[in-house]
Each structure stands twice: as structure tokens, then as C-alpha cells.
Design a protein around this motif. Structure first.
Motif, PDB file in Angstrom:
ATOM      1  N   UNK A 153      21.124  -7.780  10.486  1.00 32.02           N
ATOM      2  CA  UNK A 153      20.897  -7.395   9.095  1.00 32.02           C
ATOM      3  C   UNK A 153      19.422  -7.566   8.757  1.00 32.02           C
ATOM      4  N   UNK A 154      18.828  -6.525   8.186  1.00 29.95           N
ATOM      5  CA  UNK A 154      17.467  -6.598   7.681  1.00 29.95           C
ATOM      6  C   UNK A 154      17.515  -6.471   6.160  1.00 29.95           C
ATOM      7  N   UNK A 155      17.309  -7.586   5.473  1.00 32.80           N
ATOM      8  CA  UNK A 155      17.355  -7.602   4.013  1.00 32.80           C
ATOM      9  C   UNK A 155      16.034  -7.086   3.451  1.00 32.80           C
ATOM     10  N   UNK A 156      16.092  -5.958   2.773  1.00 30.30           N
ATOM     11  CA  UNK A 156      14.890  -5.315   2.244  1.00 30.30           C
ATOM     12  C   UNK A 156      14.516  -5.903   0.892  1.00 30.30           C
ATOM     13  N   UNK A 157      13.305  -6.468   0.824  1.00 33.09           N
ATOM     14  CA  UNK A 157      12.796  -7.046  -0.420  1.00 33.09           C
ATOM     15  C   UNK A 157      11.364  -6.566  -0.632  1.00 33.09           C
ATOM     16  N   UNK A 158      10.967  -6.311  -1.882  1.00 37.37           N
ATOM     17  CA  UNK A 158       9.575  -5.902  -2.112  1.00 37.37           C
ATOM     18  C   UNK A 158       8.600  -6.979  -1.679  1.00 37.37           C
ATOM     19  N   UNK A 159       9.015  -8.217  -1.830  1.00 37.66           N
ATOM     20  CA  UNK A 159       8.217  -9.374  -1.451  1.00 37.66           C
ATOM     21  C   UNK A 159       8.984 -10.623  -1.832  1.00 37.66           C
ATOM     22  N   UNK A 160       8.496 -11.773  -1.440  1.00 38.99           N
ATOM     23  CA  UNK A 160       9.198 -13.026  -1.747  1.00 38.99           C
ATOM     24  C   UNK A 160       8.319 -14.011  -2.510  1.00 38.99           C
ATOM     25  N   UNK A 161       7.130 -13.590  -2.904  1.00 40.61           N
ATOM     26  CA  UNK A 161       6.216 -14.488  -3.605  1.00 40.61           C
ATOM     27  C   UNK A 161       6.588 -14.580  -5.085  1.00 40.61           C
ATOM     28  N   UNK A 162       5.856 -15.393  -5.819  1.00 40.78           N
ATOM     29  CA  UNK A 162       6.171 -15.687  -7.212  1.00 40.78           C
ATOM     30  C   UNK A 162       6.235 -14.426  -8.083  1.00 40.78           C
ATOM     31  N   UNK A 163       5.427 -13.411  -7.776  1.00 38.90           N
ATOM     32  CA  UNK A 163       5.411 -12.199  -8.603  1.00 38.90           C
ATOM     33  C   UNK A 163       6.744 -11.461  -8.562  1.00 38.90           C
TER      34      UNK A 163
END
Length: 333
Positions: free
Chosen positions: A4-14
Motif C-alpha cells: 500500500x502506498x498512502x498518497x499524502x500531499x505532505x506530512x509537515x505542519x502545513x
């Protein structure tokens, strides 16, 4: 079992929000079942796969891309049209449609019902969000009468109800991220949550509404809206109170009465256990097994069920209307 590749724009605070935290929890639940990784697609991050790089690989038949970021899903689906995609649906009403080759995993029955109507030929599953064990009633002293988080709160709640309550009881208003929300809930008698106005402005629905359930699990009495996914588990008069009920005075009276006669709230074990780690992991394992079998099949066989597109719905309505008219003319003859 495919990775599984979980697609996220990013994981930082923003990118910090309930959707991100829920997706990271799902990733952790999936990792004992199959290989699971984060893949970002808006910003590169250290020690994290980036979608542009992943798509350069010669074959990705052994990978399932898990898309969840509602507003980004149409573009991601188009970009991944030749790959296996699973949509992890949180909120509804984004307006896009999905083909039958994309299974859907919904976090609430409310969202599942939406996709059951909108994509009736897709495989659809129910995977509620996890309530971790830290959200339990530890029988602490409760020195906060009323707790409210400004995010998603209605103007009525912030500018009418809260000022009225501040004259009568101890109110805690938080407007930043809290490291240990369970600790705060265990110090609180009444938790207020009113998100209907917020989601109406966003044009999408409340996907699940974790915080009211987490608050109840910690023993808080909860006054909440019951829009969207909240309606899955909130039951006014039995495990919560409906907020914004007729007038500020009426709400205030009920809340103060709860404080003065406080008794810890309690969801039945059967309800809470349904959302604990063990139950969610077992459910996810079944879903992933079926999804893998589906992709094995869809690689070799095309779909032969007509999609329920707006044009097809219009045609079906026209055919029904024509059939009724034809029947009426025959009866007159």
C-alpha cells in the motif's frame, strides 16, 4: 498481498489536520498486514517516497495507491489511471465521480451511503476511524466545566453561547494543536462541538467527527451537531445532546444543568470496541484481502456494467417518462 502506498500531499505542519492524522493512523494499522508506506506528491520530504519518482518504476502491479485527500483525488485518479487505486473516503460531496475499477473504503456509514448511490458499481467497504486506548475515562478530577475548540466551531457557538457560559461556569477555549487531547478530555465535564456551519461553507460533509466520540470515551457529556458522519454514532437524548437547540438560553440551561448534576458519560463497550485497534485491524485485513482479489480479476477482465452517469440517469428518466406516456395513451385508446 500488494503493498500500500498512502498518497499524502505532505506530512509537515502545513498539512496538519484530522484527515492527515487519520490517514497516518490507518497506515500504522495496515503495516502489520502488508508492506505500507507514505508517498507524498506536493512536496519532497526526507526518507519519504515521492510520487514523481515512484511512477518512474517499470512496473507497479504489486502496489495499491491509497488516495484520500478529497480535493486532490480527481487529479490523482487521472494520473494513476493505469495503476491500482483504492479511495479512502473521509468527507463526501466533493462532486467527482469514480469508475467501478476503483474500490472505496469509507470512514462512516454516512459517507458509505453517499458513495453507494454515486458509484453503485464500485466495491464499497466500511472502515471506521480508530479510537486509541488513550481515550478512556481515567476518573480524574474535572476542573474544566466546558471545553471547546475554535476550529470548525460555528459563529453561534463562539460569539453567543460561549460568552453566555463564561459568566456562569469555567470555560476553556483552545485554538491550537493539543498534544494530549485525552488528558484534556479527562479534566472536562462538558465538551461542545458544532461543525454544521463550517462544513456548509466548505461544501463537503463531516466525514466522521473523531473528537465527540473521543470525548465521550473519556467520560465527557457532549453537546454536538449531528451532521454528516456524526450521525453514525451520536444519539441525542441517549449519549449526547443536540447543540444549537432553539436558543442560547435553552442551550445554556441544559449545559449548566449537566455541570451541576455531572455524571460521566459512557458509550456501551460494544460501540467503543468497534472502534478500537483490534477490531479495526481485523476489518482492514478482510477489506484488503477482497481488494487484492478484485485487482487480480480486473487486470484480466473488463467491466461490463453501465456506469450510472448523469447522462445515463437522464436517459433512464426519459425512458420511464416515455413508457408512462405510452401506457396512458393506450389506456385512452
Amino acid at each position: 498481498m500488494r503493498s500500500l502506498y498512502f498518497l499524502l500531499p505532505g506530512t509537515t505542519q502545513k498539512f496538519a489536520c484530522g484527515g492527515l492524522f487519520a490517514e497516518l493512523k490507518t497506515l500504522a494499522l495496515a503495516q502489520p498486514i502488508c508492506a505500507s508506506k507514505i508517498v507524498t506528491y506536493r512536496q519532497r520530504e526526507p526518507d519519504t517516497l515521492f510520487l514523481d519518482d515512484v511512477l518512474q518504476q517499470p512496473t507497479l502491479d504489486d502496489v495499491i495507491f491509497v488516495a484520500s485527500w478529497g480535493f486532490d483525488v480527481p487529479k490523482l485518479v487521472a494520473r494513476l489511471k493505469h495503476h491500482h487505486v483504492l479511495y479512502h473516503a473521509h468527507s463526501a460531496e466533493y462532486g467527482f465521480r469514480l469508475s467501478a475499477k476503483i474500490p472505496i473504503m469509507a470512514v462512516s456509514r454516512n459517507t458509505m451511503g453517499y458513495w453507494g448511490q454515486r458509484s453503485p458499481h464500485s466495491l464499497i467497504y466500511y472502515l471506521p476511524n480508530q479510537i486509541s486506548d488513550e481515550f478512556s475515562n481515567f476518573n480524574c478530577d474535572r476542573n474544566i466545566d466546558v471545553l471547546v475548540h475554535t476550529r470548525k466551531s460555528s459563529r453561534y457557538l463562539l460569539h453567543q453561547l460561549i460568552p453566555a457560559l463564561q459568566q456562569r461556569c469555567r470555560v476553556c477555549v483552545i485554538d491550537t494543536h493539543v498534544d494530549s487531547l485525552s488528558t484534556l478530555f479527562n479534566r472536562t465535564k462538558v465538551y461542545l462541538y458544532d461543525s454544521a456551519e463550517y462544513w456548509a461553507q466548505q461544501g463537503v460533509s463531516e466525514g466522521f467527527g473523531l473528537q465527540p466520540m473521543e470525548a465521550i470515551a473519556c467520560g465527557c457529556q457532549v453537546f454536538s451537531s449531528v451532521n454528516g458522519g456524526l450521525s453514525d454514532y451520536l444519539d441525542p437524548g441517549f449519549n449526547c445532546y443536540k447543540i444549537a437547540g432553539y436558543s442560547t438560553d435553552f442551550d445554556g440551561h441544559r449545559i449548566v444543568n449537566c455541570i451541576d448534576n455531572f455524571a460521566p458519560n459512557a458509550l456501551p463497550d460494544a460501540v467503543l470496541n468497534h472502534h478500537r485497534t483490534d477490531a479495526i485491524t481485523k476489518r482492514l485485513a478482510v477489506i484488503l484481502q477482497e481488494v487484492n482479489e478484485f485487482f487480480d480479476h480486473s487486470q484480466k477482465h473488463p467491466s461490463d456494467i453501465a456506469e450510472l452517469t448523469p447522462i445515463r440517469v437522464l436517459n433512464l428518466r426519459s425512458q420511464t417518462l416515455f413508457a408512462k406516456l405510452k401506457k396512458k395513451l393506450r389506456s385512452r385508446g
